[in-house]
Design a protein around this motif. Structure first.
Motif, PDB file in Angstrom:
ATOM      1  N   GLY A 284     -88.925  -7.689  -6.805  1.00 50.90           N
ATOM      2  CA  GLY A 284     -88.225  -6.868  -5.828  1.00 50.90           C
ATOM      3  C   GLY A 284     -87.807  -5.537  -6.407  1.00 50.90           C
ATOM      4  O   GLY A 284     -87.775  -5.330  -7.620  1.00 50.90           O
ATOM      5  N   THR A 285     -87.511  -4.582  -5.501  1.00 50.48           N
ATOM      6  CA  THR A 285     -87.064  -3.253  -5.910  1.00 50.48           C
ATOM      7  C   THR A 285     -85.559  -3.121  -5.890  1.00 50.48           C
ATOM      8  O   THR A 285     -85.024  -2.123  -6.357  1.00 50.48           O
ATOM      9  N   GLY A 286     -84.862  -4.082  -5.326  1.00 52.52           N
ATOM     10  CA  GLY A 286     -83.411  -3.991  -5.234  1.00 52.52           C
ATOM     11  C   GLY A 286     -82.923  -3.113  -4.109  1.00 52.52           C
ATOM     12  O   GLY A 286     -81.752  -2.727  -4.090  1.00 52.52           O
TER      13      GLY A 286
ATOM     14  N   GLU B 264     -97.020  -0.424 -10.529  1.00 49.39           N
ATOM     15  CA  GLU B 264     -97.001  -1.081  -9.220  1.00 49.39           C
ATOM     16  C   GLU B 264     -95.582  -1.165  -8.658  1.00 49.39           C
ATOM     17  O   GLU B 264     -95.346  -0.958  -7.462  1.00 49.39           O
ATOM     18  N   GLU B 265     -94.603  -1.456  -9.536  1.00 47.51           N
ATOM     19  CA  GLU B 265     -93.213  -1.517  -9.078  1.00 47.51           C
ATOM     20  C   GLU B 265     -92.727  -0.153  -8.604  1.00 47.51           C
ATOM     21  O   GLU B 265     -92.053  -0.030  -7.585  1.00 47.51           O
ATOM     22  N   MET B 266     -93.073   0.901  -9.341  1.00 43.06           N
ATOM     23  CA  MET B 266     -92.680   2.240  -8.932  1.00 43.06           C
ATOM     24  C   MET B 266     -93.346   2.638  -7.618  1.00 43.06           C
ATOM     25  O   MET B 266     -92.727   3.281  -6.759  1.00 43.06           O
ATOM     26  N   GLU B 267     -94.590   2.253  -7.405  1.00 39.16           N
ATOM     27  CA  GLU B 267     -95.261   2.560  -6.145  1.00 39.16           C
ATOM     28  C   GLU B 267     -94.597   1.828  -4.979  1.00 39.16           C
ATOM     29  O   GLU B 267     -94.468   2.370  -3.879  1.00 39.16           O
ATOM     30  N   ARG B 268     -94.191   0.587  -5.221  1.00 41.98           N
ATOM     31  CA  ARG B 268     -93.487  -0.133  -4.160  1.00 41.98           C
ATOM     32  C   ARG B 268     -92.167   0.563  -3.807  1.00 41.98           C
ATOM     33  O   ARG B 268     -91.781   0.666  -2.643  1.00 41.98           O
ATOM     34  N   MET B 269     -91.458   1.031  -4.823  1.00 45.57           N
ATOM     35  CA  MET B 269     -90.212   1.739  -4.573  1.00 45.57           C
ATOM     36  C   MET B 269     -90.464   3.017  -3.783  1.00 45.57           C
ATOM     37  O   MET B 269     -89.727   3.342  -2.842  1.00 45.57           O
ATOM     38  N   VAL B 270     -91.515   3.758  -4.143  1.00 38.41           N
ATOM     39  CA  VAL B 270     -91.827   4.993  -3.423  1.00 38.41           C
ATOM     40  C   VAL B 270     -92.192   4.684  -1.975  1.00 38.41           C
ATOM     41  O   VAL B 270     -91.762   5.384  -1.037  1.00 38.41           O
TER      42      VAL B 270
ATOM     43  N   ILE C  79     -76.097 -16.798  -3.203  1.00 38.83           N
ATOM     44  CA  ILE C  79     -75.466 -15.782  -4.054  1.00 38.83           C
ATOM     45  C   ILE C  79     -73.988 -16.132  -4.168  1.00 38.83           C
ATOM     46  O   ILE C  79     -73.333 -16.385  -3.145  1.00 38.83           O
ATOM     47  N   PRO C  80     -73.433 -16.174  -5.361  1.00 39.38           N
ATOM     48  CA  PRO C  80     -71.995 -16.461  -5.488  1.00 39.38           C
ATOM     49  C   PRO C  80     -71.161 -15.445  -4.706  1.00 39.38           C
ATOM     50  O   PRO C  80     -71.543 -14.279  -4.536  1.00 39.38           O
ATOM     51  N   ALA C  81     -70.015 -15.908  -4.210  1.00 41.17           N
ATOM     52  CA  ALA C  81     -69.163 -15.055  -3.382  1.00 41.17           C
ATOM     53  C   ALA C  81     -68.751 -13.784  -4.120  1.00 41.17           C
ATOM     54  O   ALA C  81     -68.643 -12.706  -3.523  1.00 41.17           O
ATOM     55  N   ALA C  82     -68.537 -13.874  -5.428  1.00 43.06           N
ATOM     56  CA  ALA C  82     -68.098 -12.702  -6.186  1.00 43.06           C
ATOM     57  C   ALA C  82     -69.199 -11.667  -6.328  1.00 43.06           C
ATOM     58  O   ALA C  82     -68.915 -10.494  -6.611  1.00 43.06           O
ATOM     59  N   ASP C  83     -70.470 -12.064  -6.155  1.00 39.42           N
ATOM     60  CA  ASP C  83     -71.592 -11.148  -6.362  1.00 39.42           C
ATOM     61  C   ASP C  83     -72.202 -10.652  -5.055  1.00 39.42           C
ATOM     62  O   ASP C  83     -73.192  -9.894  -5.095  1.00 39.42           O
ATOM     63  N   ARG C  84     -71.656 -11.052  -3.918  1.00 39.43           N
ATOM     64  CA  ARG C  84     -72.290 -10.685  -2.641  1.00 39.43           C
ATOM     65  C   ARG C  84     -72.143  -9.204  -2.332  1.00 39.43           C
ATOM     66  O   ARG C  84     -73.051  -8.585  -1.767  1.00 39.43           O
ATOM     67  N   ALA C  85     -70.994  -8.616  -2.668  1.00 40.84           N
ATOM     68  CA  ALA C  85     -70.834  -7.178  -2.424  1.00 40.84           C
ATOM     69  C   ALA C  85     -71.773  -6.374  -3.307  1.00 40.84           C
ATOM     70  O   ALA C  85     -72.332  -5.345  -2.888  1.00 40.84           O
ATOM     71  N   GLU C  86     -71.980  -6.845  -4.536  1.00 43.49           N
ATOM     72  CA  GLU C  86     -72.872  -6.148  -5.461  1.00 43.49           C
ATOM     73  C   GLU C  86     -74.324  -6.235  -5.010  1.00 43.49           C
ATOM     74  O   GLU C  86     -75.144  -5.353  -5.343  1.00 43.49           O
ATOM     75  N   ALA C  87     -74.670  -7.280  -4.219  1.00 48.15           N
ATOM     76  CA  ALA C  87     -76.049  -7.453  -3.799  1.00 48.15           C
ATOM     77  C   ALA C  87     -76.522  -6.330  -2.882  1.00 48.15           C
ATOM     78  O   ALA C  87     -77.729  -6.094  -2.756  1.00 48.15           O
ATOM     79  N   PHE C  88     -75.578  -5.624  -2.218  1.00 53.58           N
ATOM     80  CA  PHE C  88     -75.960  -4.535  -1.326  1.00 53.58           C
ATOM     81  C   PHE C  88     -76.181  -3.217  -2.072  1.00 53.58           C
ATOM     82  O   PHE C  88     -76.636  -2.253  -1.468  1.00 53.58           O
ATOM     83  N   ARG C  89     -75.841  -3.184  -3.359  1.00 52.93           N
ATOM     84  CA  ARG C  89     -76.030  -1.954  -4.119  1.00 52.93           C
ATOM     85  C   ARG C  89     -77.508  -1.774  -4.455  1.00 52.93           C
ATOM     86  O   ARG C  89     -78.201  -2.743  -4.801  1.00 52.93           O
ATOM     87  N   PRO C  90     -78.025  -0.544  -4.356  1.00 55.32           N
ATOM     88  CA  PRO C  90     -79.448  -0.330  -4.676  1.00 55.32           C
ATOM     89  C   PRO C  90     -79.771  -0.708  -6.119  1.00 55.32           C
ATOM     90  O   PRO C  90     -78.933  -0.551  -7.020  1.00 55.32           O
ATOM     91  N   PHE C  91     -80.950  -1.230  -6.311  1.00 57.02           N
ATOM     92  CA  PHE C  91     -81.492  -1.589  -7.639  1.00 57.02           C
ATOM     93  C   PHE C  91     -80.685  -2.684  -8.324  1.00 57.02           C
ATOM     94  O   PHE C  91     -80.683  -2.777  -9.552  1.00 57.02           O
ATOM     95  N   SER C  92     -80.004  -3.493  -7.518  1.00 51.64           N
ATOM     96  CA  SER C  92     -79.223  -4.573  -8.136  1.00 51.64           C
ATOM     97  C   SER C  92     -79.939  -5.910  -8.062  1.00 51.64           C
ATOM     98  O   SER C  92     -79.369  -6.932  -8.421  1.00 51.64           O
ATOM     99  N   SER C  93     -81.177  -5.933  -7.582  1.00 50.07           N
ATOM    100  CA  SER C  93     -81.903  -7.189  -7.446  1.00 50.07           C
ATOM    101  C   SER C  93     -82.277  -7.724  -8.823  1.00 50.07           C
ATOM    102  O   SER C  93     -82.726  -6.996  -9.707  1.00 50.07           O
ATOM    103  N   GLY C  94     -82.096  -9.006  -8.991  1.00 51.65           N
ATOM    104  CA  GLY C  94     -82.495  -9.639 -10.257  1.00 51.65           C
ATOM    105  C   GLY C  94     -83.892 -10.206 -10.222  1.00 51.65           C
ATOM    106  O   GLY C  94     -84.339 -10.822 -11.171  1.00 51.65           O
ATOM    107  N   SER C  95     -84.587  -9.976  -9.097  1.00 50.52           N
ATOM    108  CA  SER C  95     -85.941 -10.520  -8.965  1.00 50.52           C
ATOM    109  C   SER C  95     -86.933  -9.645  -9.692  1.00 50.52           C
ATOM    110  O   SER C  95     -86.826  -8.440  -9.760  1.00 50.52           O
ATOM    111  N   ALA C  96     -87.946 -10.305 -10.261  1.00 54.99           N
ATOM    112  CA  ALA C  96     -88.979  -9.549 -10.968  1.00 54.99           C
ATOM    113  C   ALA C  96     -89.915  -8.849 -10.015  1.00 54.99           C
ATOM    114  O   ALA C  96     -90.629  -7.919 -10.401  1.00 54.99           O
TER     115      ALA C  96
END
Length: 478
Positions: free
Chosen positions: A441-443, A317-323, A422-439
């Motif tokens: 989300g696709t990131g 299901e996660e892979m289908e959402r990503m596709v 989101i902590p200030a140090a991690d905000r730039a990383e949040a825009f990177r693909p597949f960086s979501s920590g949610s179960a």
């Protein structure tokens, strides 16, 4: 006692090998120009290319003409003025001496001859005394010609006199106190002026204005081509469809226009190929995913394998959402063109959709704000931001405002929530693909949102929200 000659040592070497000693000579240090002065002078220069080019072209011309006029005609006018004043003063002194020495019976004939041959209006009053000259008006400036004429009269005449410059605008009235009476002389002012100076000045100014007009017309045509190139580059950078620009102007400007057209074509081909490749890969992935789902469905069920099969289903299901996300992004980027749209109406539509999904959304919107948008793509970007906020927060606030910064107008859209942020140090990383920590989300939500906003020529930033959570600030050019 003879101690012999002293041992020689290299110049600058101290005794007993103690190293070099100072020779007392300081090397001259080049004085660097004051940077603050250079910055101050740079601030006085015009900013535009047209104004700077005209300044470079016309300023030396004006300075050269001013120097030539001052050096040549300044001295030339001074010499001519002194000579003309000396000539008039000599005529007046000659008539005054002659009238004072001849018998009274001959004065009339002398005045008539002087009037005809010297071009002067003469009058004589026997026994009359020189009175107080008329008062000089306060507004009338003191001309250098008055000094030249006064100096010449004092050199060439021994009688008392005065000169009236303001009673008659066309003539100068000179009164001379002779031994037998008062001589009045009216001399035309043109006898003290040289008309060649005015002709030269008019020719100089006229030629300068003509050259300036030609230079302005020529440079406007050159700058217009550069301005069109800059506008095309800006429009292309904002993601708007622009046709190839027509090369015009100087050879270098034409080369720049041709290079821009070639660059634009290469970038569009690259984006199109990347989008088609992404869509093709995402579409091809559906087939093995479908086979995997069918294979899992046909596997025998047991208590031992139920947990493993459920985990495999979640991965599928996660892979289908990503596709699906890939395909949606590819379709929006490759097909949609920017068109004028109301941002406020678009935000209201997305806020209502988010409310139907169970989110608590409040809005603060102006009446209307129309700008060129890829409406479907922007809905996808705003939907991603609202979905992220809905998953992590209880309350969401959306606001739209028009701001001006650095001379440009922007439509600013903010999405605030009361989640953990989101902590200030991690905000730039949040825009990177597949960086979501949610179960769930696709990131890719923030990454796709940023790509869409940048394709509009804007930017998206993550900040701390006044509500205690995260603020997503989106800026779009108006």
């Amino acid at each position: 006692m003879n101690q012999g000659p002293m041992s020689e040592r290299p110049l600058g070497q101290g005794p007993m090998g103690q190293g070099p000693v100072s020779q007392g000579l300081a090397r001259p240090v080049a004085k660097r120009p004051d940077k603050s002065l250079l910055r101050g002078l740079g601030g006085l220069l015009p900013r535009g290319l047209l104004a700077r080019t005209l300044l470079i072209m016309l300023l030396p011309l004006v300075v050269l003409q001013g120097v030539a006029l001052q050096l040549f005609y300044g001295g030339h006018l001074d010499v001519i003025s002194r000579r003309l004043s000396a000539g008039l003063a000599g005529d007046v002194a000659f008539v005054a001496n002659l009238v004072d020495q001849v018998p009274e019976a001959m004065r009339g004939q002398i005045l008539r001859e002087a009037n005809w041959r010297l071009g002067l209006s003469l009058g004589f009053e026997p026994g009359q005394l020189l009175g107080t000259p008329p008062a000089r008006p306060a507004w009338m400036p003191f001309l250098p010609l008055e000094e030249d004429l006064d100096h010449a009269l004092r050199e060439r005449m021994s009688f008392t006199f005065d000169a009236d410059w303001h009673s008659d605008p066309q003539a100068i009235v000179i009164r001379v106190q002779t031994g037998t009476g008062l001589l009045s002389v009216e001399a035309p002012r043109k006898r003290l002026f040289s008309t060649t100076l005015y002709v030269f000045v008019l020719w100089l100014v006229g030629s300068a204005l003509l050259l300036a007009g030609i230079a302005i017309l020529f440079m406007k045509n050159q700058v217009r081509a550069i301005r069109r190139l800059a506008e095309a580059a800006e429009s292309f950078g904002l993601g708007r469809d622009t046709a190839p620009i027509k090369p015009e102007g100087a050879r270098e400007v034409r080369q720049a226009a041709l290079a821009f057209n070639a660059m634009q074509g290469r970038i569009l081909r690259f984006v199109s190929q990347r989008t088609e490749m992404l869509a093709g890969i995402s579409h091809d992935l559906r087939t093995p995913l479908t086979r995997m789902r069918l294979a899992i469905a046909m596997l025998p069920r047991s208590a031992e394998t139920a947990e493993d099969l459920e985990a495999l289903n979640q991965d599928l299901e996660e892979m289908e959402r990503m596709v699906e996300t890939y395909l949606a992004f590819a379709r929006g980027e490759g097909i949609e063109a920017p068109r004028p749209a109301d941002l406020v109406e678009l935000v209201e539509e997305m806020a209502a959709k988010s409310r139907r999904s169970g989110a608590d959304v409040s809005v603060n919107l102006p009446e209307a704000l129309t700008l060129p948008l890829r409406a479907d793509a922007l809905k996808r970007a705003l939907g991603n931001l609202l979905d992220n906020a809905r998953r992590h927060a209880k309350r969401i606030a959306i606001a739209v405002a028009e701001v001006q910064e650095a001379g440009r107008h922007w439509a600013e859209l903010t999405v605030d929530d009361d989640g953990p942020g989101i902590p200030a140090a991690d905000r730039a990383e949040a825009f990177r693909p597949f960086s979501s920590g949610s179960a769930t989300g696709t990131g890719l939500g923030l990454a796709i949102a940023r790509d869409i906003v940048r394709a509009h020529g804007g930017e998206i930033l993550l900040e701390e929200s006044p509500m205690g959570g995260l603020r997503a600030r989106m800026r779009l050019p108006v």
